[in-house]
Write a protein that holds these residues in place. Structure first.
Motif, short mmCIF file in Angstrom:
data_model
loop_
_atom_site.label_atom_id
_atom_site.label_comp_id
_atom_site.label_asym_id
_atom_site.label_seq_id
_atom_site.Cartn_x
_atom_site.Cartn_y
_atom_site.Cartn_z
N ALA A 29 89.47 46.28 -127.57
CA ALA A 29 89.64 45.72 -126.39
C ALA A 29 90.86 46.35 -125.63
O ALA A 29 90.59 46.46 -124.25
CB ALA A 29 90.07 44.08 -126.56
N GLU A 30 91.73 46.84 -126.35
CA GLU A 30 92.95 47.65 -125.43
C GLU A 30 92.55 48.86 -124.94
O GLU A 30 92.84 49.11 -123.96
CB GLU A 30 94.04 47.71 -126.54
CG GLU A 30 95.26 48.56 -125.99
CD GLU A 30 96.18 49.05 -127.01
OE1 GLU A 30 96.98 49.85 -126.76
OE2 GLU A 30 96.18 48.25 -128.18
N LEU A 32 89.54 49.68 -124.21
CA LEU A 32 88.46 49.68 -123.18
C LEU A 32 89.09 49.18 -121.66
O LEU A 32 88.66 49.29 -120.77
CB LEU A 32 87.35 48.50 -123.34
CG LEU A 32 86.69 49.13 -124.65
CD1 LEU A 32 85.58 47.76 -125.10
CD2 LEU A 32 85.84 50.23 -124.41
N ARG A 33 90.34 48.61 -121.80
CA ARG A 33 90.97 48.23 -120.58
C ARG A 33 91.52 49.58 -120.00
O ARG A 33 91.61 49.51 -118.60
CB ARG A 33 92.13 47.36 -120.76
CG ARG A 33 91.90 45.87 -121.14
CD ARG A 33 93.04 45.09 -121.09
NE ARG A 33 94.09 45.39 -122.11
CZ ARG A 33 94.01 44.66 -122.93
NH1 ARG A 33 93.12 43.83 -123.82
NH2 ARG A 33 94.88 44.67 -124.15
N ASN A 34 91.67 50.69 -120.57
CA ASN A 34 91.95 51.99 -119.88
C ASN A 34 90.67 52.42 -119.00
O ASN A 34 89.71 52.84 -119.85
CB ASN A 34 92.51 52.90 -120.91
CG ASN A 34 93.12 54.08 -120.41
OD1 ASN A 34 92.88 54.49 -119.28
ND2 ASN A 34 93.83 54.83 -121.12
N SER A 35 91.04 52.63 -117.74
CA SER A 35 90.03 53.00 -116.90
C SER A 35 89.90 54.41 -116.64
O SER A 35 88.84 55.10 -116.20
CB SER A 35 90.06 52.47 -115.53
OG SER A 35 91.35 52.74 -114.87
N GLU A 263 80.58 41.05 -115.28
CA GLU A 263 82.03 41.02 -115.20
C GLU A 263 82.21 40.23 -113.88
O GLU A 263 83.40 39.73 -113.80
CB GLU A 263 82.50 42.44 -115.08
CG GLU A 263 82.61 43.21 -116.35
CD GLU A 263 81.08 43.85 -116.89
OE1 GLU A 263 80.94 44.33 -118.11
OE2 GLU A 263 80.17 43.70 -116.04
N PRO A 350 98.05 45.70 -110.68
CA PRO A 350 97.45 44.78 -111.63
C PRO A 350 98.40 43.59 -111.97
O PRO A 350 97.51 42.34 -112.24
CB PRO A 350 97.04 45.59 -112.96
CG PRO A 350 97.40 47.20 -112.36
CD PRO A 350 98.15 47.02 -111.29
N ALA A 356 93.76 41.09 -112.15
CA ALA A 356 94.41 42.26 -112.60
C ALA A 356 93.72 43.62 -111.70
O ALA A 356 94.03 44.59 -112.20
CB ALA A 356 94.21 42.67 -113.98
N SER A 358 91.04 44.49 -110.89
CA SER A 358 89.86 45.20 -111.34
C SER A 358 88.91 45.46 -110.32
O SER A 358 88.08 46.50 -110.06
CB SER A 358 89.09 44.36 -112.37
OG SER A 358 88.62 43.19 -111.91
#
Length: 412
Positions: A29-30, A32-35, A263, A350, A356, A358
């Motif tokens: 999860a951590e 995948l938050r990195n874009s 999403e 964010p 945040a 997105s």
């Protein structure tokens, strides 16, 4: 078209699901938050290596080249089950989806066995060196030169510039299309090579994008020396070789089209407008229903292409249609979400922006989706000419020697 799994497909789906549940990164999860893909290279290589060791890398490739030796439908099932974790494989997308199949088709058996397993396992990352500042969407108008060395070695000397090269700053190898005969018509004077991106004379300069990331690059070649053994296909057949790459590019992009609709539903479920919860508004729900219909159309169009491949058929126009529809749809969907935010839509931090930030981050990125892998205009031409049978677009320079084609500031 039947989307139900056969018994064998259902068994493979269960096998894939069980392996993923047992092996997914604990910090997925951590991650995948990195874009920014550039920051995920190390983690991506670990994940790809783990998949390769278990036989789940490049499932359609032959096992002797590091693949899984499975049917195309198994790869589609794997991608569905891997879900969001496919992002960890994004840095390999160009190499495994486009460069690898080109090497597999055009390289010698020795080169295939040397290079492809390292690409499949994630040990090496490849990029595609096609686009140039002066060529735009007309790849055949490129000006990067490849000239044979005058010392009789048979080596090639490369000079020129490429642009919009995804991942060039962290890639190990790249497919390079260069002009070897400027006196031939533009499509007939090209030759394809593969090049070590760490070679002397190659400089990759990341381009700062509107979203703050630097995924794309300018790449400069200054007297880069390549042995003739790194040529793919005969001299002058580069366009024919590039068609292999571009066909696989459309297939790869079409197979992994992601609209972001789930999403969007999640964002609207939690977003509060000035009048209350977004989903309490009938106009919002109506718009969401229309989005759901378009998303289903795009997803099933992609599945239709995958279904054709699973039957051993050549892919049709579905991937081009799907990519064209998905880019515009995602942009419209994000604009709707941004409008709902009102003045808060101007926030990009964010810590302060709704969701945040997105929506804002994706909106800055989505124009690239409508350019990479074929611009909207190019795709419309392909669909018009090859699917609808409309007259071909006039191409007055098609048979003209490349060095005689007039250009701005030189010859009128």
């Amino acid at each position: 078209m039947n989307f139900d799994d056969t018994p064998a497909e259902a068994a493979f789906r269960a096998e894939a699901r069980a392996w993923l549940d047992a092996n997914a990164p604990a910090n997925a999860a951590e991650l995948l938050r990195n874009s920014d893909l550039s920051d995920l290279v190390a983690e991506s290589k670990v994940w790809q290596g783990k998949k390769a060791a278990a036989g789940y890398a490049c499932l359609r490739w032959p096992t002797e080249y590091g693949g899984g030796g499975r049917a195309p439908i198994d790869e589609a099932i794997w991608r569905q089950e891997e879900g969001p974790l496919t992002k960890l494989g994004a840095v390999f997308g160009i190499g495994q989806g486009m460069c690898g199949p080109t090497v597999m088709h055009w390289a010698s058996e020795e080169v295939r066995r040397e290079r492809l397993p390292k690409l499949a396992s994630g040990e090496e990352i490849w990029c595609q060196l096609f686009s140039e500042p002066s060529a735009g969407s007309d790849v055949a108008a490129l000006r990067t030169r490849a000239e044979q060395a005058k010392d009789g070695s048979g080596d090639w000397i490369i000079n020129g510039q490429k642009i919009w090269t995804s991942g060039a700053h962290y890639c190990d190898w790249g497919l390079l299309l260069a002009r070897t005969d400027p006196t031939a018509p533009k499509h007939k004077g090209l030759t394809m090579f593969y090049v070590d991106m760490k070679s002397a004379g190659i400089e990759a300069r990341p381009i700062r994008q509107a979203n703050g990331q630097s995924e794309f690059n300018e790449v400069y070649f200054t007297d880069v020396r390549l042995p003739d053994s790194q040529r793919l296909g005969p001299v002058g057949s580069g366009w024919k070789v590039s068609v292999t790459t571009l066909m696989n590019e459309r297939m790869a992009i079409g197979a992994r089209i992601v609209t972001g609709f789930p999403e969007m539903v999640e964002f609207l479920r939690h977003f509060e407008t000035v009048d209350g919860p977004a989903l309490a508004d009938r106009a919002v729900r109506s718009r969401l229903a229309a989005m759901a219909a378009r998303d289903s159309g795009i997803r099933f169009t992609s599945l239709r292409a995958q279904s054709s491949i699973s039957r051993g058929e050549e892919p049709g126009p579905e991937n081009s249609v799907g990519k064209l529809a998905a880019g515009a749809f995602k942009q419209e969907m994000l604009m709707f979400a941004l409008d709902l935010q009102g003045q808060a839509g101007a926030l990009v931090d964010p810590a302060e922006a709704p969701g945040a930030g997105s929506i804002q981050a994706q909106l800055m990125t989505v124009p690239a989706m409508r350019i990479a892998g074929g611009t909207d205009e190019i795709l419309r031409n392909i669909i018009a000419e090859r699917v609808l049978g409309l007259p071909l677009e006039p191409r007055v320079d098609k048979d003209m020697p490349f060095n005689q084609i007039p250009v701005s500031g030189r010859g009128g």
